[in-house]
Design a protein around this motif. Sequence first.
Motif, PDB file in Angstrom:
ATOM      1  N   GLY A  18       0.664  -1.269   0.039  1.00 45.15           N
ATOM      2  CA  GLY A  18       0.028  -0.008  -0.126  1.00 45.15           C
ATOM      3  C   GLY A  18       0.778   1.269   0.156  1.00 45.15           C
ATOM      4  N   GLU A  19       2.009   0.910   0.126  1.00 41.70           N
ATOM      5  CA  GLU A  19       3.075   2.285   0.172  1.00 41.70           C
ATOM      6  C   GLU A  19       3.125   3.103  -1.133  1.00 41.70           C
ATOM      7  OE1 GLU A  19       7.178   3.387   2.430  1.00 41.70           O
ATOM      8  OE2 GLU A  19       7.281   1.778   0.617  1.00 41.70           O
ATOM      9  N   SER A  20       2.683   2.329  -2.242  1.00 40.87           N
ATOM     10  CA  SER A  20       3.138   2.770  -3.654  1.00 40.87           C
ATOM     11  C   SER A  20       2.200   2.251  -4.744  1.00 40.87           C
ATOM     12  CB  SER A  20       4.456   2.849  -4.099  1.00 40.87           C
ATOM     13  OG  SER A  20       4.480   3.371  -5.428  1.00 40.87           O
ATOM     14  N   SER A  21       1.732   2.763  -5.618  1.00 40.49           N
ATOM     15  CA  SER A  21       1.103   2.292  -6.607  1.00 40.49           C
ATOM     16  C   SER A  21       1.867   1.717  -7.981  1.00 40.49           C
ATOM     17  CB  SER A  21      -0.266   2.991  -7.274  1.00 40.49           C
ATOM     18  OG  SER A  21       0.293   4.380  -7.748  1.00 40.49           O
ATOM     19  N   ARG A  22       3.129   2.137  -7.738  1.00 40.84           N
ATOM     20  CA  ARG A  22       4.211   1.643  -8.880  1.00 40.84           C
ATOM     21  C   ARG A  22       4.388   0.472  -8.820  1.00 40.84           C
ATOM     22  NH1 ARG A  22       8.896   5.981  -7.597  1.00 40.84           N
ATOM     23  NH2 ARG A  22       9.731   4.822  -9.455  1.00 40.84           N
ATOM     24  N   PRO A  23       4.715  -0.222 -10.313  1.00 42.63           N
ATOM     25  CA  PRO A  23       5.033  -1.657 -10.259  1.00 42.63           C
ATOM     26  C   PRO A  23       6.570  -1.673  -9.588  1.00 42.63           C
ATOM     27  CG  PRO A  23       5.314  -0.755 -12.384  1.00 42.63           C
ATOM     28  CD  PRO A  23       4.770   0.454 -11.431  1.00 42.63           C
ATOM     29  N   VAL A  24       6.713  -2.983  -9.347  1.00 40.65           N
ATOM     30  CA  VAL A  24       7.859  -3.399  -8.536  1.00 40.65           C
ATOM     31  C   VAL A  24       8.644  -4.447  -9.254  1.00 40.65           C
ATOM     32  CG1 VAL A  24       9.016  -4.610  -6.521  1.00 40.65           C
ATOM     33  CG2 VAL A  24       7.071  -2.787  -6.248  1.00 40.65           C
ATOM     34  N   GLN A  25      10.005  -4.215  -9.336  1.00 42.85           N
ATOM     35  CA  GLN A  25      10.836  -5.195 -10.121  1.00 42.85           C
ATOM     36  C   GLN A  25      11.927  -5.511  -9.308  1.00 42.85           C
ATOM     37  OE1 GLN A  25      10.980  -6.536 -13.430  1.00 42.85           O
ATOM     38  NE2 GLN A  25      12.363  -7.874 -12.445  1.00 42.85           N
ATOM     39  N   LEU A  26      11.998  -6.862  -9.006  1.00 40.38           N
ATOM     40  CA  LEU A  26      13.021  -7.619  -8.018  1.00 40.38           C
ATOM     41  C   LEU A  26      14.113  -8.238  -9.012  1.00 40.38           C
ATOM     42  CD1 LEU A  26      10.510  -9.392  -5.661  1.00 40.38           C
ATOM     43  CD2 LEU A  26      11.296  -6.905  -5.420  1.00 40.38           C
ATOM     44  N   VAL A  27      15.448  -7.998  -8.559  1.00 36.81           N
ATOM     45  CA  VAL A  27      16.579  -8.720  -9.345  1.00 36.81           C
ATOM     46  C   VAL A  27      17.418  -9.193  -8.320  1.00 36.81           C
ATOM     47  CG1 VAL A  27      18.307  -8.414 -11.086  1.00 36.81           C
ATOM     48  CG2 VAL A  27      16.364  -6.914 -11.106  1.00 36.81           C
ATOM     49  N   ALA A  28      17.415 -10.625  -8.412  1.00 37.33           N
ATOM     50  CA  ALA A  28      18.206 -11.313  -7.369  1.00 37.33           C
ATOM     51  C   ALA A  28      19.539 -12.189  -8.124  1.00 37.33           C
ATOM     52  CB  ALA A  28      17.263 -12.363  -6.650  1.00 37.33           C
ATOM     53  N   GLY A  29      20.389 -12.379  -7.292  1.00 36.43           N
ATOM     54  CA  GLY A  29      21.484 -13.229  -7.842  1.00 36.43           C
ATOM     55  C   GLY A  29      21.741 -14.021  -6.605  1.00 36.43           C
ATOM     56  N   GLY A  30      21.576 -15.572  -6.629  1.00 40.31           N
ATOM     57  CA  GLY A  30      22.100 -16.455  -5.847  1.00 40.31           C
ATOM     58  C   GLY A  30      21.038 -16.250  -4.534  1.00 40.31           C
ATOM     59  N   SER A  31      21.754 -16.255  -3.455  1.00 40.62           N
ATOM     60  CA  SER A  31      21.266 -16.260  -2.167  1.00 40.62           C
ATOM     61  C   SER A  31      20.577 -15.060  -1.703  1.00 40.62           C
ATOM     62  CB  SER A  31      22.146 -16.429  -0.975  1.00 40.62           C
ATOM     63  OG  SER A  31      23.041 -15.760  -0.927  1.00 40.62           O
ATOM     64  N   GLY A  32      21.087 -13.863  -2.697  1.00 41.08           N
ATOM     65  CA  GLY A  32      20.181 -12.402  -2.580  1.00 41.08           C
ATOM     66  C   GLY A  32      18.810 -12.361  -2.901  1.00 41.08           C
ATOM     67  N   VAL A  33      18.450 -13.715  -3.246  1.00 34.36           N
ATOM     68  CA  VAL A  33      16.785 -13.595  -3.384  1.00 34.36           C
ATOM     69  C   VAL A  33      16.056 -13.558  -1.979  1.00 34.36           C
ATOM     70  CG1 VAL A  33      16.493 -16.148  -3.144  1.00 34.36           C
ATOM     71  CG2 VAL A  33      15.205 -14.630  -4.585  1.00 34.36           C
ATOM     72  N   VAL A  34      16.740 -13.829  -0.903  1.00 36.55           N
ATOM     73  CA  VAL A  34      15.986 -14.030   0.353  1.00 36.55           C
ATOM     74  C   VAL A  34      15.302 -12.650   0.679  1.00 36.55           C
ATOM     75  CG1 VAL A  34      16.565 -14.547   3.122  1.00 36.55           C
ATOM     76  CG2 VAL A  34      17.921 -15.682   1.080  1.00 36.55           C
ATOM     77  N   PRO A  35      15.852 -11.735   0.877  1.00 35.76           N
ATOM     78  CA  PRO A  35      14.875 -10.567   1.142  1.00 35.76           C
ATOM     79  C   PRO A  35      13.887 -10.284   0.054  1.00 35.76           C
ATOM     80  CG  PRO A  35      17.071  -9.711   0.502  1.00 35.76           C
ATOM     81  CD  PRO A  35      17.115 -11.255   0.544  1.00 35.76           C
ATOM     82  N   LEU A  36      14.061 -10.722  -1.196  1.00 34.95           N
ATOM     83  CA  LEU A  36      13.280 -10.211  -2.338  1.00 34.95           C
ATOM     84  C   LEU A  36      12.199 -11.483  -2.127  1.00 34.95           C
ATOM     85  CD1 LEU A  36      15.795  -9.645  -5.316  1.00 34.95           C
ATOM     86  CD2 LEU A  36      14.887  -7.945  -3.294  1.00 34.95           C
ATOM     87  N   TYR A  37      12.414 -12.570  -1.861  1.00 36.62           N
ATOM     88  CA  TYR A  37      11.282 -13.761  -1.562  1.00 36.62           C
ATOM     89  C   TYR A  37      10.360 -12.879  -0.566  1.00 36.62           C
ATOM     90  CZ  TYR A  37       8.941 -17.204   0.807  1.00 36.62           C
ATOM     91  OH  TYR A  37       7.845 -17.915   1.314  1.00 36.62           O
ATOM     92  N   ALA A  38      10.849 -12.490   0.592  1.00 33.71           N
ATOM     93  CA  ALA A  38      10.175 -11.923   1.756  1.00 33.71           C
ATOM     94  C   ALA A  38       9.161 -10.943   1.026  1.00 33.71           C
ATOM     95  CB  ALA A  38      11.030 -11.148   2.688  1.00 33.71           C
ATOM     96  N   MET A  39       9.670 -10.009   0.186  1.00 34.44           N
ATOM     97  CA  MET A  39       8.806  -9.013  -0.250  1.00 34.44           C
ATOM     98  C   MET A  39       7.664  -9.553  -1.273  1.00 34.44           C
ATOM     99  SD  MET A  39      11.723  -6.251  -1.833  1.00 34.44           S
ATOM    100  CE  MET A  39      12.783  -5.617  -0.382  1.00 34.44           C
ATOM    101  N   ALA A  40       8.044 -10.631  -2.109  1.00 35.32           N
ATOM    102  CA  ALA A  40       7.121 -11.264  -3.001  1.00 35.32           C
ATOM    103  C   ALA A  40       6.027 -11.854  -2.065  1.00 35.32           C
ATOM    104  CB  ALA A  40       7.774 -12.043  -3.741  1.00 35.32           C
ATOM    105  N   ALA A  41       6.524 -12.612  -1.135  1.00 35.57           N
ATOM    106  CA  ALA A  41       5.549 -13.398  -0.082  1.00 35.57           C
ATOM    107  C   ALA A  41       4.507 -12.429   0.352  1.00 35.57           C
ATOM    108  CB  ALA A  41       6.200 -14.213   0.928  1.00 35.57           C
ATOM    109  N   ALA A  42       5.103 -11.226   1.112  1.00 33.45           N
ATOM    110  CA  ALA A  42       4.363 -10.183   1.824  1.00 33.45           C
ATOM    111  C   ALA A  42       3.451  -9.383   0.751  1.00 33.45           C
ATOM    112  CB  ALA A  42       5.406  -9.137   2.371  1.00 33.45           C
ATOM    113  N   HIS A  43       3.747  -9.444  -0.521  1.00 32.30           N
ATOM    114  CA  HIS A  43       2.962  -8.833  -1.742  1.00 32.30           C
ATOM    115  C   HIS A  43       1.956  -9.829  -1.999  1.00 32.30           C
ATOM    116  CE1 HIS A  43       1.907  -8.633  -5.938  1.00 32.30           C
ATOM    117  NE2 HIS A  43       1.819  -7.328  -5.577  1.00 32.30           N
ATOM    118  N   GLY A  44       2.161 -11.003  -1.932  1.00 27.14           N
ATOM    119  CA  GLY A  44       0.960 -11.925  -2.054  1.00 27.14           C
ATOM    120  C   GLY A  44      -0.026 -12.289  -0.830  1.00 27.14           C
TER     121      GLY A  44
END
Length: 258
Positions: free
Chosen positions: A124-150
């Motif tokens: 709810g903070e912004s209506s703009r789309p979100v692009q996540l880019v992860a390399g290897g274990s860098g996906v961990v915080p981005l997974y948290a964002m995707a899960a929170a979004h879902g």
Amino acid sequence: MSAEPVLSAPPRTRPAWHVATVAETRRETPSAARLVLDVPTWPGSEAGAHVDVRLTAPDGYQASRSYSVAASTPATATAPGRVVLAVDELPDGEVSPFLVRELRAGDQLELHGPLGAFFVWRPGESSRPVQLVAGGSGVVPLYAMAAAHGAADDDVPFRLLYSVRTPADVYFADELAALTGPALGLDLVYTREAPDGWSGTVGRLTRDALAARTIAAADRPRVYVCGSTGFVEAVAGWLQELGHQPGDIHTERFGGLR
């Protein structure tokens, strides 16, 4: 174009030290473990936050390292809080080999957190789309964002470009597969070995592949990039070359001491 309304961020939870008890450990990838921790005093954390994990040896020697939070729930009057970490073992590391190989259910750790305010996503903070880019274990915080979004049933477009060596190296593979669909567009890049039936190329992420498989700069996405220093610097540079504004690119990188 009218400016996007800026919503005030919720009050930050003050970081503190917490004692965590290991509820479960399991293999996440060939080199990483998933740690499920019960934390009676945990206040909860925002998607993208991290914690410092501190180990204390019998002789009093202490070592601490930072790890992103994959998932967390706050403590209640009837149940402890829960923190999920995914730790990649570095062979020459001081902390990660113990966490991956030696930690067992019932062991205790010290956590300091939640930490981080810049590299977080809030529903709810912004209506703009979100692009996540992860390399290897860098996906961990981005997974948290995707899960929170879902979980928030948020209608902001979300897309994840995830670069990994092989299919076995995908973190949270089942969870990401379950999220993929209207709530999350998932693009995988395999750098060494692809699964059977893979129709794409195998090799390192390139500028052209990034351009073809991410939200265009004209759509003004908020971009979150996480991975090794070299990966993050390359991707952030390509994004700017593709027209993304520096202020729209949020980065987090990890080094060698884990």
